[in-house]
Design an enzyme around this catalytic site. Structure first.
Site, mmCIF file in Angstrom:
data_model
loop_
_atom_site.group_PDB
_atom_site.id
_atom_site.type_symbol
_atom_site.label_atom_id
_atom_site.label_comp_id
_atom_site.label_asym_id
_atom_site.label_seq_id
_atom_site.Cartn_x
_atom_site.Cartn_y
_atom_site.Cartn_z
ATOM 1 N N TYR A 48 0.846 -1.189 0.000
ATOM 2 C CA TYR A 48 0.000 0.000 0.000
ATOM 3 C C TYR A 48 0.882 1.239 0.000
ATOM 4 C CZ TYR A 48 1.006 0.881 4.964
ATOM 5 O OH TYR A 48 1.630 1.161 6.151
ATOM 6 N N ARG B 188 7.706 4.709 -4.766
ATOM 7 C CA ARG B 188 7.865 3.713 -3.686
ATOM 8 C C ARG B 188 6.867 2.563 -3.850
ATOM 9 N NH1 ARG B 188 7.365 5.727 2.349
ATOM 10 N NH2 ARG B 188 5.190 5.894 1.716
ATOM 11 N N ARG C 269 -7.255 -20.292 -2.195
ATOM 12 C CA ARG C 269 -6.196 -20.129 -1.197
ATOM 13 C C ARG C 269 -5.087 -21.180 -1.339
ATOM 14 N NH1 ARG C 269 -4.424 -21.560 3.781
ATOM 15 N NH2 ARG C 269 -3.575 -19.862 5.046
ATOM 16 N N HIS D 200 -0.529 -21.081 -0.650
ATOM 17 C CA HIS D 200 0.569 -20.163 -0.343
ATOM 18 C C HIS D 200 1.349 -19.743 -1.594
ATOM 19 C CE1 HIS D 200 -0.409 -21.454 3.659
ATOM 20 N NE2 HIS D 200 0.503 -20.666 4.205
ATOM 21 N N LYS E 164 6.544 -1.576 1.775
ATOM 22 C CA LYS E 164 5.342 -1.077 2.459
ATOM 23 C C LYS E 164 4.234 -2.124 2.290
ATOM 24 C CE LYS E 164 3.214 3.429 3.268
ATOM 25 N NZ LYS E 164 3.264 3.434 4.720
ATOM 26 N N GLU F 119 12.152 3.063 14.105
ATOM 27 C CA GLU F 119 11.161 4.013 13.591
ATOM 28 C C GLU F 119 9.880 3.791 14.374
ATOM 29 O OE1 GLU F 119 9.911 3.150 9.543
ATOM 30 O OE2 GLU F 119 10.199 1.011 9.882
ATOM 31 N N LEU G 187 11.351 1.854 6.981
ATOM 32 C CA LEU G 187 10.755 2.286 5.714
ATOM 33 C C LEU G 187 11.390 3.621 5.313
ATOM 34 C CD1 LEU G 187 8.359 1.660 3.681
ATOM 35 C CD2 LEU G 187 7.136 3.436 4.929
#
Ligand code: PLP
Length: 288
Positions: A33, A52, A100, A102, A149, A182, A207
Site C-alpha cells: 500500500y 515507492r 487459497r 501459499h 510497504k 522508527e 521504511l
C-alpha cells in the site's frame, strides 16, 4: 465519510465497496500500500509515493494493476469526486483473487487495486503540533523487510494500540542494542544540542519515508546538517528536540518518551519551523 471508493476499475459508493473473500490481501496480507497526503487541494509528493509503490510491488513480484498514468488519474478523480481539500489517499494493491494456496497464483491472476480517501481537519494536526506528542518504546519484533510497504502490519497495529493504552500517540521500535528504528507508522528523528538533525539510515531496517526524504531536501535548503545514523532511546531523551515524520503527520514534535520529557517538554523550534516550511518544498499535484 468519503462517498466513493475505487475498486478494480470502478468508482463505487463507499458503503458498497467490497473485495472477494479469496483476495490474497485478505488471506495472506499478500499486498502493498501507499498513502499520500492531500493538502489545500494538492496531492503531496505523488511522484515519490508512486515510485515507492512501484518498488514495493517489484520487491514482492506483483505487477502494476494499471498503468501508472491511469493510477494518477484515479487518484485525482477520487480527490475530486469526494471533494477532498485536506486529507489522505490510501492505495492498496494485492496479488489478486485466487483459491487459497501459499504459492503464487497463476500468472494470469490480476492484481487487485483499491483506492480510498479520507478527509482530515488540518486544524487538529496544528493543535497536536502546538502541544507535541508522547511516544513509548517497544522491542523491535517485525520482519527484516520493513523497507517494503506491505499490508502485513500486525506488529505495528499492536505497538500503536499499546501506545494508545499508555496515553501516547506513537510507539518507537527499538533494537536490542537500544537504538531506535522508527515508529509504527512514522520515521523517528532527533535534533542534537548543536543543531544537527539525526535520523536512522534508510538502507535497511526502516521504511524510507517519503516525508523523511523531502525533509532531508528541506534541511539541506535551509543549511541544516543532517546525520543519517542510528541514535539510542537515551540519546533521544537527552536531545534538544525529537520529532516524527509521515505523510499527513508531516513533522510532529515529540515532547515525551516513555514518560520522560524531551528537553524542557515543549515542542522544539526546529521541528515547528520544518513543519511550517514543508509544504513549500514538497511536490504539489493539483487534484482539479
Ligand atoms: N515508517 C513506517 C513504518 C510507516 O508506516 C510510515 C508511513 O506510513 C512511515 C515510516 C513514514 O512514511 P511516509 O513519510 O512516506 O508517510
Amino acid at each position: 465519510m468519503a462517498r466513493y471508493a475505487y475498486v478494480n476499475g470502478r468508482y463505487v459508493r463507499h458503503t458498497d465497496a467490497v473485495v472477494h473473500i479469496e483476495d490474497r490481501g485478505y488471506q495472506f496480507a499478500d499486498g502493498v500500500y501507499d498513502v499520500c497526503e492531500v493538502a489545500r487541494g494538492f496531492i503531496v509528493d505523488q511522484t515519490r509515493h508512486l515510485d515507492r509503490l512501484g518498488r514495493s510491488l517489484s520487491e514482492l513480484r506483483i505487477d502494476w494493476p494499471v498503468h501508472r498514468n491511469v493510477l494518477e488519474l484515479v487518484l485525482r478523480e477520487m480527490v475530486r469526486r469526494n471533494r477532498i481539500t485536506d486529507g489522505m489517499i490510501y492505495i492498496q494493491v494485492t496479488r489478486g483473487v485466487a483459491p487459497r494456496d501459499h504459492v503464487f497464483p497463476h500468472p494470469s491472476t490480476r492484481p487487485s487495486l483499491v483506492v480510498t480517501v479520507k478527509r482530515l481537519d488540518p486544524a487538529i494536526g496544528e493543535e497536536r503540533a502546538a502541544e507535541g506528542i508522547r511516544v513509548i518504546t517497544v522491542p523491535e519484533n517485525r520482519w527484516e523487510r520493513v523497507d517494503i510497504k506491505s499490508t502485513g502490519l500486525l506488529p505495528n497495529v499492536l505497538a500503536k494500540q499499546k501506545a494508545k493504552e499508555f496515553g501516547a500517540s506513537e510507539a518507537w521500535f527499538v533494537d536490542p542494542d537500544g537504538t531506535v528504528k522508527e515508529g509504527s507508522s512514522t520515521n523517528a528523528w532527533i535534533v542534537t544540542w548543536d543543531g544537527k538533525l539525526v535520523t536512522r539510515p534508510a538502507d535497511s531496517g526502516i521504511l524510507r519515508g517519503v516525508t523523511r526524504t523531502t525533509l532531508i531536501e528541506l534541511a539541506n535548503k535551509l543549511g541544516l546538517e543532517v546525520e543519517e545514523r542510528p541514535f539510542t532511546v537515551e540519546e533521544a531523551k537527552a536531545a534538544k528536540e525529537a520529532f516524527i515524520t509521515a505523510a499527513t503527520t508531516i513533522v510532529m514534535p515529540v515532547v515525551e518518551i516513555d514518560d520522560e520529557p524531551v528537553a524542557n517538554g515543549h515542542p522544539g523550534t526546529t521541528a515547528l519551523a520544518l513543519r511550517r516550511e514543508f509544504f513549500d518544498i514538497a511536490e504539489k499535484v493539483s487534484a482539479c
